[in-house]
Design a protein around this motif. Structure first.
Motif, PDB file in Angstrom:
ATOM      1  N   LEU A   8      -6.004   1.184  -9.033  1.00 19.14           N
ATOM      2  CA  LEU A   8      -5.328   0.001  -8.496  1.00 19.14           C
ATOM      3  C   LEU A   8      -5.391   0.032  -6.979  1.00 19.14           C
ATOM      4  N   GLN A   9      -5.589  -1.168  -6.392  1.00 25.15           N
ATOM      5  CA  GLN A   9      -5.583  -1.270  -4.942  1.00 25.15           C
ATOM      6  C   GLN A   9      -4.813  -2.524  -4.557  1.00 25.15           C
ATOM      7  N   LEU A  10      -3.849  -2.360  -3.680  1.00 26.23           N
ATOM      8  CA  LEU A  10      -3.042  -3.467  -3.186  1.00 26.23           C
ATOM      9  C   LEU A  10      -3.604  -3.871  -1.824  1.00 26.23           C
ATOM     10  N   PHE A  11      -3.822  -5.175  -1.632  1.00 27.34           N
ATOM     11  CA  PHE A  11      -4.339  -5.631  -0.343  1.00 27.34           C
ATOM     12  C   PHE A  11      -3.843  -7.046  -0.047  1.00 27.34           C
ATOM     13  N   ASP A  12      -3.965  -7.409   1.220  1.00 26.50           N
ATOM     14  CA  ASP A  12      -3.597  -8.742   1.693  1.00 26.50           C
ATOM     15  C   ASP A  12      -4.822  -9.634   1.654  1.00 26.50           C
ATOM     16  N   LYS A  17      -0.240 -11.045  -1.108  1.00 22.64           N
ATOM     17  CA  LYS A  17      -0.476  -9.683  -1.570  1.00 22.64           C
ATOM     18  C   LYS A  17      -1.114  -9.765  -2.959  1.00 22.64           C
ATOM     19  N   LEU A  18      -2.281  -9.118  -3.055  1.00 22.77           N
ATOM     20  CA  LEU A  18      -3.004  -9.107  -4.328  1.00 22.77           C
ATOM     21  C   LEU A  18      -3.201  -7.662  -4.781  1.00 22.77           C
ATOM     22  N   CYS A  19      -3.366  -7.520  -6.057  1.00 18.94           N
ATOM     23  CA  CYS A  19      -3.623  -6.213  -6.655  1.00 18.94           C
ATOM     24  C   CYS A  19      -4.959  -6.286  -7.391  1.00 18.94           C
TER      25      CYS A  19
END
Length: 128
Positions: A8-12, A17-19
C-alpha cells in the motif's frame, strides 16, 4: 482463499489523498517452493538409501549433499570443492589409485557426465 502480498502507498493527487494498492498472487511462488522442498527431500532420501558413496554436486562443482558412505570412506564434507579427496585418490585401494594416475582420470573440475567409458567402469567397480 489464496496467498497474496499487498503493498500500500498513500499519496497526494490533486489535493486529494489516495491509496494505491498492489496485490500480487503468491500461489505459483508457494507451489514452486513446495516443489523445491519436495525434490530436496527426495534427493536426501535417495542419497541416504544408496549403500555406496554418493554425492550431490552443484554446477560449480561443490558437494551439496552426501551419504554416510561417502563421508566415512573419502572424508569429504559438504562444501568441499571438486571432489578433491575423491578424485585425488588418497583413500582409495592401491589398484584404483594406480588406475587413476595411469589414465589421468584425477583431473580436477571435470563435468560429472563427461566421463569416459573406462572412468565409468572404474567408478562403478569402486562402488561395489
Amino acid at each position: 482463499m489464496y496467498p497474496v502480498e499487498i503493498n500500500l502507498q498513500l499519496f497526494d493527487y490533486g489535493g486529494e489523498k489516495l491509496c494505491l494498492a498492489l496485490v500480487v498472487d503468491l500461489t505459483e511462488r508457494k507451489q514452486l517452493e513446495e516443489e523445491k522442498r519436495r525434490k530436496e527431500e527426495q534427493s536426501r532420501l535417495m542419497l541416504k538409501g544408496i549403500p555406496s558413496p554418493a554425492w550431490l554436486v552443484s554446477r560449480e562443482r561443490r558437494i551439496l549433499a552426501q551419504n554416510k558412505a561417502a563421508a566415512s570412506l573419502f572424508g569429504t564434507k559438504v562444501g568441499d570443492y571438486c571432489w578433491e579427496r575423491v578424485l585425488g585418490g588418497g583413500n582409495l585401494p592401491d589398484e584404483y589409485r594406480e588406475a587413476l594416475k595411469k589414465k589421468k582420470t584425477a583431473r580436477r573440475c571435470r563435468e560429472p557426465n563427461a566421463t569416459s567409458a573406462e572412468e565409468t567402469k572404474l567408478w562403478s567397480e569402486m562402488s561395489r
